[in-house]
Write a protein that holds these residues in place. Structure first.
Motif, PDB file in Angstrom:
ATOM      1  N   VAL A   1      -7.118   1.694  -2.693  1.00 11.15           N
ATOM      2  CA  VAL A   1      -8.293   1.486  -1.840  1.00 11.15           C
ATOM      3  C   VAL A   1      -7.986   0.085  -1.206  1.00 11.15           C
ATOM      4  CG1 VAL A   1     -10.739   0.991  -1.681  1.00 11.15           C
ATOM      5  CG2 VAL A   1     -10.044   2.070  -3.668  1.00 11.15           C
ATOM      6  N   SER A   2      -8.135   0.325   0.393  1.00  7.05           N
ATOM      7  CA  SER A   2      -7.711  -0.892   0.978  1.00  7.05           C
ATOM      8  C   SER A   2      -9.002  -1.209   2.166  1.00  7.05           C
ATOM      9  CB  SER A   2      -6.318  -0.685   1.700  1.00  7.05           C
ATOM     10  OG  SER A   2      -6.095  -1.654   2.615  1.00  7.05           O
ATOM     11  N   THR A   3      -8.858  -2.532   2.415  1.00  2.00           N
ATOM     12  CA  THR A   3      -9.601  -2.774   3.617  1.00  2.00           C
ATOM     13  C   THR A   3      -9.013  -1.826   4.889  1.00  2.00           C
ATOM     14  OG1 THR A   3      -9.785  -4.944   2.990  1.00  2.00           O
ATOM     15  CG2 THR A   3     -10.570  -4.452   4.992  1.00  2.00           C
ATOM     16  N   ASP A   4      -9.967  -1.360   5.799  1.00  5.43           N
ATOM     17  CA  ASP A   4      -9.523  -0.552   7.082  1.00  5.43           C
ATOM     18  C   ASP A   4      -8.960  -1.106   8.082  1.00  5.43           C
ATOM     19  OD1 ASP A   4     -11.871  -1.553   7.685  1.00  5.43           O
ATOM     20  OD2 ASP A   4     -12.755   0.172   8.434  1.00  5.43           O
ATOM     21  N   LEU A   5      -7.799  -1.769   7.575  1.00  5.33           N
ATOM     22  CA  LEU A   5      -6.977  -2.380   8.707  1.00  5.33           C
ATOM     23  C   LEU A   5      -6.410  -1.604   9.912  1.00  5.33           C
ATOM     24  CD1 LEU A   5      -4.896  -4.734   5.987  1.00  5.33           C
ATOM     25  CD2 LEU A   5      -7.072  -5.189   7.105  1.00  5.33           C
ATOM     26  N   GLU A   6      -6.436  -1.889  11.060  1.00  4.37           N
ATOM     27  CA  GLU A   6      -6.242  -0.906  12.124  1.00  4.37           C
ATOM     28  C   GLU A   6      -4.660  -0.485  11.859  1.00  4.37           C
ATOM     29  OE1 GLU A   6      -6.904  -2.402  16.093  1.00  4.37           O
ATOM     30  OE2 GLU A   6      -8.661  -3.376  15.270  1.00  4.37           O
ATOM     31  N   GLY A   7      -3.716  -1.408  11.639  1.00  4.54           N
ATOM     32  CA  GLY A   7      -2.421  -0.974  11.418  1.00  4.54           C
ATOM     33  C   GLY A   7      -2.251  -0.062  10.500  1.00  4.54           C
ATOM     34  N   LEU A   8      -2.907  -0.282   9.228  1.00  2.14           N
ATOM     35  CA  LEU A   8      -2.522   0.564   8.205  1.00  2.14           C
ATOM     36  C   LEU A   8      -3.373   2.047   8.429  1.00  2.14           C
ATOM     37  CD1 LEU A   8      -1.526   0.620   5.164  1.00  2.14           C
ATOM     38  CD2 LEU A   8      -3.643  -0.317   4.620  1.00  2.14           C
ATOM     39  N   VAL A   9      -4.542   2.090   8.831  1.00  4.52           N
ATOM     40  CA  VAL A   9      -5.209   3.201   9.007  1.00  4.52           C
ATOM     41  C   VAL A   9      -4.335   4.017  10.148  1.00  4.52           C
ATOM     42  CG1 VAL A   9      -7.331   4.359   9.948  1.00  4.52           C
ATOM     43  CG2 VAL A   9      -7.565   2.359   8.283  1.00  4.52           C
ATOM     44  N   GLY A  10      -3.947   3.150  11.015  1.00  8.22           N
ATOM     45  CA  GLY A  10      -3.326   3.806  12.257  1.00  8.22           C
ATOM     46  C   GLY A  10      -2.159   4.788  12.007  1.00  8.22           C
ATOM     47  N   VAL A  11      -1.301   4.167  10.887  1.00 13.24           N
ATOM     48  CA  VAL A  11       0.037   4.760  10.077  1.00 13.24           C
ATOM     49  C   VAL A  11      -0.268   5.868   9.211  1.00 13.24           C
ATOM     50  CG1 VAL A  11       1.949   4.433   8.553  1.00 13.24           C
ATOM     51  CG2 VAL A  11       1.524   2.736  10.713  1.00 13.24           C
ATOM     52  N   LEU A  12      -1.276   5.344   8.244  1.00 15.24           N
ATOM     53  CA  LEU A  12      -1.715   6.302   7.197  1.00 15.24           C
ATOM     54  C   LEU A  12      -2.676   7.544   7.465  1.00 15.24           C
ATOM     55  CD1 LEU A  12      -1.728   4.025   4.241  1.00 15.24           C
ATOM     56  CD2 LEU A  12       0.077   5.331   4.989  1.00 15.24           C
TER      57      LEU A  12
ATOM     58  N   VAL B   1       0.836  -1.259  -0.161  1.00 14.17           N
ATOM     59  CA  VAL B   1      -0.024  -0.171   0.053  1.00 14.17           C
ATOM     60  C   VAL B   1       0.912   1.256  -0.074  1.00 14.17           C
ATOM     61  CG1 VAL B   1      -1.842   1.413   1.261  1.00 14.17           C
ATOM     62  CG2 VAL B   1      -1.875  -1.158   1.024  1.00 14.17           C
ATOM     63  N   LEU B   2       2.060   1.144   0.712  1.00 10.89           N
ATOM     64  CA  LEU B   2       2.957   2.287   0.717  1.00 10.89           C
ATOM     65  C   LEU B   2       3.569   2.634  -0.667  1.00 10.89           C
ATOM     66  CD1 LEU B   2       4.864   1.622   4.123  1.00 10.89           C
ATOM     67  CD2 LEU B   2       2.758   2.913   3.476  1.00 10.89           C
ATOM     68  N   GLN B   3       3.925   1.459  -1.096  1.00  8.47           N
ATOM     69  CA  GLN B   3       4.512   1.628  -2.661  1.00  8.47           C
ATOM     70  C   GLN B   3       3.454   1.991  -3.694  1.00  8.47           C
ATOM     71  OE1 GLN B   3       5.644  -2.458  -2.516  1.00  8.47           O
ATOM     72  NE2 GLN B   3       7.787  -2.060  -2.113  1.00  8.47           N
ATOM     73  N   TYR B   4       2.128   1.559  -3.373  1.00  7.08           N
ATOM     74  CA  TYR B   4       1.106   2.113  -4.355  1.00  7.08           C
ATOM     75  C   TYR B   4       1.164   3.659  -4.365  1.00  7.08           C
ATOM     76  CZ  TYR B   4      -1.004  -2.552  -4.338  1.00  7.08           C
ATOM     77  OH  TYR B   4      -1.377  -3.883  -4.495  1.00  7.08           O
ATOM     78  N   LEU B   5       1.066   4.203  -2.938  1.00  7.74           N
ATOM     79  CA  LEU B   5       0.920   5.466  -2.759  1.00  7.74           C
ATOM     80  C   LEU B   5       2.151   6.216  -3.242  1.00  7.74           C
ATOM     81  CD1 LEU B   5      -0.662   5.542   0.875  1.00  7.74           C
ATOM     82  CD2 LEU B   5      -1.789   5.932  -1.201  1.00  7.74           C
ATOM     83  N   ALA B   6       3.298   5.825  -2.936  1.00  8.05           N
ATOM     84  CA  ALA B   6       4.449   6.384  -3.442  1.00  8.05           C
ATOM     85  C   ALA B   6       4.541   6.736  -5.126  1.00  8.05           C
ATOM     86  CB  ALA B   6       5.611   5.427  -2.947  1.00  8.05           C
TER      87      ALA B   6
ATOM     88  N   LEU C   1       6.558   9.779   4.717  1.00  8.58           N
ATOM     89  CA  LEU C   1       7.223   8.402   4.760  1.00  8.58           C
ATOM     90  C   LEU C   1       8.627   8.553   4.169  1.00  8.58           C
ATOM     91  CD1 LEU C   1       4.242   6.455   3.274  1.00  8.58           C
ATOM     92  CD2 LEU C   1       4.737   7.040   5.663  1.00  8.58           C
ATOM     93  N   CYS C   2       9.075   9.690   3.995  1.00  3.53           N
ATOM     94  CA  CYS C   2      10.592   9.672   3.527  1.00  3.53           C
ATOM     95  C   CYS C   2      11.476   9.657   4.710  1.00  3.53           C
ATOM     96  CB  CYS C   2      10.741  10.738   2.708  1.00  3.53           C
ATOM     97  SG  CYS C   2      10.820  12.392   3.823  1.00  3.53           S
ATOM     98  N   ILE C   3      12.980   9.275   4.473  1.00  5.54           N
ATOM     99  CA  ILE C   3      13.604   9.285   5.691  1.00  5.54           C
ATOM    100  C   ILE C   3      13.903  10.662   6.561  1.00  5.54           C
ATOM    101  CG2 ILE C   3      16.236   8.725   6.247  1.00  5.54           C
ATOM    102  CD1 ILE C   3      16.253   7.054   3.677  1.00  5.54           C
ATOM    103  N   GLN C   4      13.847  11.647   5.909  1.00  7.87           N
ATOM    104  CA  GLN C   4      14.082  12.856   6.831  1.00  7.87           C
ATOM    105  C   GLN C   4      12.679  13.000   7.651  1.00  7.87           C
ATOM    106  OE1 GLN C   4      16.605  14.678   6.935  1.00  7.87           O
ATOM    107  NE2 GLN C   4      15.626  15.464   8.671  1.00  7.87           N
TER     108      GLN C   4
END
Length: 195
Positions: free
Chosen positions: A106-117, A95-100, A160-163
């Motif tokens: 579109v994703s299922t609203d997974l707790e970990g994913l929604v928590g980060v994004l 999902v991070l790669q898709y966004l980048a 989501l970049c290093i800096q």
């Protein structure tokens, strides 16, 4: 031809069955599955059983360096995981790669994913895989599809970049130092301020 794409070895036969009605409703729609995995033979059987030959395209294993070129083939990326402990605690890097890549996602609203994004990342979240499929279908016809992709790319570059990770870590460390110092009655000076 419009493409949904899912890059993963974790596509399963239930995903294909869930996506089948959407694929059947749009003759111009293809599902591009990047990668390989232990379920490959089973997935090919399910595709034949559902009459989706030619509608689901499997690339097999691809080199990581080739991933951007394959991602560019998609119009909308999907992550239709079922809710369960292992998926809700996960952070699917695809999902991070898709966004980048600027790919509307579109994703299922997974707790970990929604928590980060969160809900500012450009990713769209739905409660079930079938709702993910419906939202992705709806998105294919939006005139602002490119803008949705740019929103995800902008989020990725800024957050989501290093800096951004280093800055966030520094802020957290400084906040922890302040809390520790305040408990001990010490006044903390901001970085760069010397006597």
């Amino acid at each position: 031809t419009r493409y949904w794409r899912d890059w993963s070895s974790d596509v399963c036969s239930s995903d294909l069955r869930t996506l089948h009605p959407a694929l059947a409703s749009r003759p111009d729609l293809r599902l591009l599955v990047l990668g390989d995995g232990e379920h490959r033979d089973q997935l090919h059987r399910v595709v034949r059983q559902l009459g989706l030959d030619g509608r689901v395209v499997f690339t097999g294993r691809i080199e990581y360096e080739q991933l951007p070129a394959h991602l560019r083939l998609g119009n909308v990326a999907i992550n239709p995981f079922e809710h369960m402990l292992t998926t809700d605690c996960a952070l699917p890097h695809k999902v991070l790669q898709y966004l980048a890549m600027g790919l509307p996602t579109v994703s299922t609203d997974l707790e970990g994913l929604v928590g980060v994004l969160g809900h500012v990342s450009g990713a769209r979240f739905e409660a079930t895989p079938s709702l993910v499929a419906q939202r992705a279908l709806d998105m294919l016809d939006r005139e602002d599809l490119d803008a949705l992709g740019r929103q995800g790319r902008t989020f990725s570059i800024s957050r989501l970049c290093i800096q951004a990770a280093v800055d966030s870590m520094e802020e957290t460390i400084l906040e922890l130092i302040k809390r520790s110092d305040s408990r001990r009655g010490v006044v903390t000076k901001p970085p760069g301020q010397f006597d």
